[in-house]
Design a protein around this motif. Structure first.
Motif, PDB file in Angstrom:
ATOM      1  N   CYS A  37      24.318  41.498   9.627  1.00 29.71           N
ATOM      2  CA  CYS A  37      25.219  41.974  11.091  1.00 29.71           C
ATOM      3  C   CYS A  37      26.086  43.030  10.359  1.00 29.71           C
ATOM      4  CB  CYS A  37      26.061  40.889  11.754  1.00 29.71           C
ATOM      5  SG  CYS A  37      25.132  39.685  12.725  1.00 29.71           S
ATOM      6  N   SER A  40      23.547  46.025  10.033  1.00 31.45           N
ATOM      7  CA  SER A  40      23.393  46.528  11.202  1.00 31.45           C
ATOM      8  C   SER A  40      24.409  47.352  12.086  1.00 31.45           C
ATOM      9  CB  SER A  40      22.870  45.428  12.163  1.00 31.45           C
ATOM     10  OG  SER A  40      22.526  45.833  13.668  1.00 31.45           O
ATOM     11  N   ARG A  98      19.957  43.544  20.024  1.00 32.76           N
ATOM     12  CA  ARG A  98      19.507  43.550  18.707  1.00 32.76           C
ATOM     13  C   ARG A  98      18.186  42.295  18.813  1.00 32.76           C
ATOM     14  NH1 ARG A  98      24.576  45.176  18.001  1.00 32.76           N
ATOM     15  NH2 ARG A  98      24.781  46.789  16.342  1.00 32.76           N
ATOM     16  N   LEU A 168      17.037  41.213  13.431  1.00 34.41           N
ATOM     17  CA  LEU A 168      17.787  42.176  12.552  1.00 34.41           C
ATOM     18  C   LEU A 168      17.144  42.625  11.115  1.00 34.41           C
ATOM     19  CD1 LEU A 168      21.330  40.151  12.400  1.00 34.41           C
ATOM     20  CD2 LEU A 168      20.777  42.400  13.393  1.00 34.41           C
ATOM     21  N   ARG A 171      14.374  45.532  12.332  1.00 34.11           N
ATOM     22  CA  ARG A 171      15.172  46.669  12.736  1.00 34.11           C
ATOM     23  C   ARG A 171      15.873  47.464  11.398  1.00 34.11           C
ATOM     24  NH1 ARG A 171      16.926  47.274  18.115  1.00 34.11           N
ATOM     25  NH2 ARG A 171      18.915  48.225  17.313  1.00 34.11           N
ATOM     26  N   LEU A 172      16.334  46.826  10.638  1.00 27.95           N
ATOM     27  CA  LEU A 172      16.909  47.504   9.287  1.00 27.95           C
ATOM     28  C   LEU A 172      15.526  48.085   8.560  1.00 27.95           C
ATOM     29  CD1 LEU A 172      19.542  44.470   8.329  1.00 27.95           C
ATOM     30  CD2 LEU A 172      20.014  47.158   8.917  1.00 27.95           C
TER      31      LEU A 172
END
Length: 348
Positions: A37, A40, A98, A168, A171-172
């Motif tokens: 988190c 992100s 997300r 997450l 996406r990273l």
């Protein structure tokens, strides 16, 4: 155009964004829910991040793997501090950007003999509606004729923690951020420590709180939202995962045995599920899990700055509920030197 934070305009060595001269990267140690988190959140603020962990993806080794995923700030106010409810109300909107957030509320029930526990829960919480047995059946048909009343928390939500961790991470990865098993570099790289209980080598007042849970499967019961069954000895929550899969949890035991689930806890979890609906008696047990949640004495998370390292830890059993707020406050501290409410400036 990226504007350099005012507090860093005179000292480029502390600048974390592109300003035409240099860019200092941020190393995040720990790839659980807090570390991911924080990464992100920093990414949305145009900060270059690198993540370091013993594993390259989430799994049973991580405390974050064994979680209910309930974004239920109002229910939590029955026993948690005021900050948990207030900051927890930010979680659903943060997560919705997300991963998939299911906005169908929470339902709290109790057997007739546990009416005192129900009334206490009602008194200590807010933003709920007292619904009758008929309304309970409309919300959850598989609770029909089993409970004469319930508390419906319409503005609560839930997520699937394992899918959230995956989303997450993906996406990273898409942004060029990988999780490395190497040792984080030293020197100009700024460090954020999100290791959970492993950080007790520095955060000596951290303790582990044991949580036990089950993952079961049955096609005979269908719930749309998390259900909490109040009980004086072992309150139960059950969270639908889809495709007939449910998570049952979770105990909160002041015990640092993070390896094994006790027979008593297993029997009580199963008995509570059976009391909620006897069809759970035929369910298949898929997983039995146990974890140690990192917590401080007051069960509130803390952000501490020690020797140029920022430590974010102690989320107790509110990991997914409070991780977004922690991520924002870590970013504020890192970029603007702004101390949010969870920043512990009195630690020595």
């Amino acid at each position: 155009i990226l504007i350099q934070p005012k507090s860093f305009q005179q000292d480029c060595s502390n600048c974390f964004q592109f300003c035409g001269k240099k860019m200092v990267s941020v190393s995040i140690v720990g790839a659980g829910v807090v570390g991911l988190c924080v990464a992100s959140e920093l990414l949305t603020r145009n900060v270059k991040v690198n993540i370091y962990d013993k594993k390259t993806k989430a799994g049973p080794h991580a405390c974050s793997w064994w979680a209910g995923g309930m974004l239920a700030p109002f229910c939590e106010s029955e026993s948690a501090e005021e900050e948990v409810c207030r900051f927890g109300q930010e979680a659903a909107a943060w997560w919705a950007k997300r991963t998939n957030v299911i906005n169908k509320g929470s339902l709290v029930v109790a057997s007739s003999r546990d009416g005192a526990d129900f009334n206490r829960f009602k008194r200590l919480t807010s933003n709920h509606e007292l619904v009758s047995g008929k309304a309970v059946a409309n919300l959850e048909p598989d609770l029909s004729d089993r409970f004469s009343r319930a508390l419906f928390f319409e503005n609560e939500a839930h997520i699937n923690p394992r899918i959230a961790l995956r989303d997450l991470t993906n996406r990273l990865n898409q942004a060029g951020v990988e999780i490395s098993t190497a040792e984080p570099p030293k020197g100009s790289t700024k460090h954020i420590d999100c290791r959970g209980l492993a950080a007790r080598d520095v955060l000596h007042d951290l303790r582990g709180v044991k949580g036990e849970m089950l993952v079961i499967r049955t096609n005979d019961v269908s719930f749309q939202r998390p259900i909490r069954l109040l009980h004086p000895r072992l309150p139960l929550y059950i969270v639908p995962r889809g495709n007939g899969v449910f998570m049952l949890g979770a105990t909160t035991i002041e015990n640092e045995d993070g390896e094994n689930v006790s027979v008593r806890s297993l029997l009580e979890l199963l008995s509570a599920a059976y009391a909620l609906n006897p069809s759970f008696g035929e369910a298949e047990i898929l997983e039995i899990g146990v974890d140690l949640r990192p917590a401080f004495k007051d069960n509130l998370p803390k952000i501490r700055r020690i020797d140029d390292i920022i430590y974010a830890n102690g989320l107790y059993r509110h990991g997914y509920l409070l991780a977004p707020a922690i991520a924002k406050q870590v970013a504020d501290l890192l970029l603007d030197d702004t101390a949010g409410e969870f920043v512990d400036e009195n630690y020595h």
